[in-house]
Design a protein around this motif. Structure first.
Motif, short mmCIF file in Angstrom:
data_model
loop_
_atom_site.label_atom_id
_atom_site.label_comp_id
_atom_site.label_asym_id
_atom_site.label_seq_id
_atom_site.Cartn_x
_atom_site.Cartn_y
_atom_site.Cartn_z
N LYS A 34 69.59 1.56 84.45
CA LYS A 34 68.25 1.27 83.89
C LYS A 34 68.28 1.37 82.36
O LYS A 34 67.64 0.59 81.67
CB LYS A 34 67.20 2.21 84.49
N GLU A 35 69.05 2.31 81.83
CA GLU A 35 69.17 2.48 80.38
C GLU A 35 69.81 1.23 79.77
O GLU A 35 69.30 0.65 78.83
CB GLU A 35 70.12 3.64 80.14
N LYS A 36 70.95 0.81 80.34
CA LYS A 36 71.72 -0.30 79.76
C LYS A 36 70.94 -1.62 79.83
O LYS A 36 70.98 -2.40 78.87
CB LYS A 36 73.06 -0.44 80.49
N TYR A 37 70.28 -1.86 80.95
CA TYR A 37 69.63 -3.17 81.11
C TYR A 37 68.12 -3.12 80.93
O TYR A 37 67.43 -4.10 81.17
CB TYR A 37 70.01 -3.77 82.48
N LYS A 38 67.62 -1.94 80.48
CA LYS A 38 66.19 -1.75 80.19
C LYS A 38 65.30 -2.13 81.38
O LYS A 38 64.34 -2.89 81.24
CB LYS A 38 65.77 -2.58 78.95
N HIS B 235 62.98 1.74 86.72
CA HIS B 235 63.65 2.32 87.88
C HIS B 235 62.60 2.77 88.90
O HIS B 235 61.78 3.63 88.59
CB HIS B 235 64.50 3.50 87.39
N ASN C 222 54.01 -2.23 86.62
CA ASN C 222 55.08 -2.49 85.64
C ASN C 222 55.44 -3.97 85.59
O ASN C 222 56.58 -4.34 85.30
CB ASN C 222 56.33 -1.69 86.02
N SER D 62 57.52 -5.80 82.82
CA SER D 62 58.79 -5.20 82.38
C SER D 62 59.91 -6.26 82.36
O SER D 62 59.72 -7.38 82.80
CB SER D 62 59.16 -4.06 83.31
N LYS D 63 61.09 -5.82 81.88
CA LYS D 63 62.24 -6.74 81.83
C LYS D 63 62.89 -6.91 83.20
O LYS D 63 63.78 -7.72 83.39
CB LYS D 63 63.30 -6.16 80.90
#
Ligand code: AMP
Length: 192
Positions: free
Chosen positions: A22-26, A29, A76, A79-80
């Motif tokens: 989730k951090e890397k691909y924004k 979660h 959400n 979101s991306k």
């Protein structure tokens, strides 16, 4: 948008790996297990309902889980993308998710299962239970029941997503960062 589902039996490291992905691909979660645990902690009606199922290692009924999931997706929607962790766990949940996303002109892009052998998982879960305080992590009978739930309900999803050409498996044995790399490789392969 990039929408990914992470599969894996209890103890396979889904939650840990989801944090990195989730951090890397924004991505947003969504862990249904975590949402249930928060509701139990806050003593909400949803928490009270889910608790008895979770404590025994049974799945929470589909209508409850699907309703909760839709609310999470809705809040959400800009979101991306989403990283689903622990959902879907039944074919009905998968169909509901597909239909719901389709209504919003969205879709699941990729599903990845983290594969680990049962005997390793049981050891890992019992170890986690020493510190997590999770009742469903502390009793081998409940752990086995969670595996039975997986084998009798969730395992069919492999075929469901294979039929859509969206199913990948990574080996979940090894160091955490090695497994993260395997997962990134699958995602990069998809987005390249
Ligand atoms: P997890 O944290 O994903 O291992 O989930 C812990 C427990 O929450 C499961 O054993 C189920 O009781 C409940 N749960 C989580 N996600 C779902 C789901 N998608 N459907 C039904 N029950 C769920």
């Amino acid at each position: 948008m990039l929408n990914i589902i992470l599969f894996g039996k209890p103890g396979s490291g889904k939650g840990t790996q989801a944090e990195f992905i989730k951090e890397k691909y924004k991505l947003v979660h969504i862990s249904t297990g975590e949402i249930f645990r928060k509701n139990i902690k806050n003593k909400t009606d949803l928490g009270k309902l889910a608790q008895k199922y979770m404590n025994n290692g049974d799945l929470v009924p589909d209508n409850v889980t699907i309703g909760m999931l839709k609310t999470e997706v809705d809040s959400n929607i800009n979101s991306k993308g989403f990283l689903f962790d622990g959902f879907p766990r039944t074919v009905d949940q998968a169909i509901s998710l597909d239909n719901y996303l389709q209504k919003k002109k969205l879709k699941i892009d990729l599903t990845i299962a983290i594969d680990v052998k049962d005997d390793i998982l049981i050891e890992r879960i019992l170890n986690r239970g020493l510190t997590s305080g999770r009742k469903d992590d502390q009793d081998e009978i409940k752990i086995k029941n969670r595996f039975d739930e997986y084998n009798s309900k969730t395992s069919f999803l492999e075929e469901y997503y294979k039929n859509q050409n969206k199913f990948k498996i990574v080996d979940g044995f090894g160091k955490i960062d090695e497994i993260t790399k395997r997962l990134y490789n699958e995602i990069e392969e998809f987005i390249k």
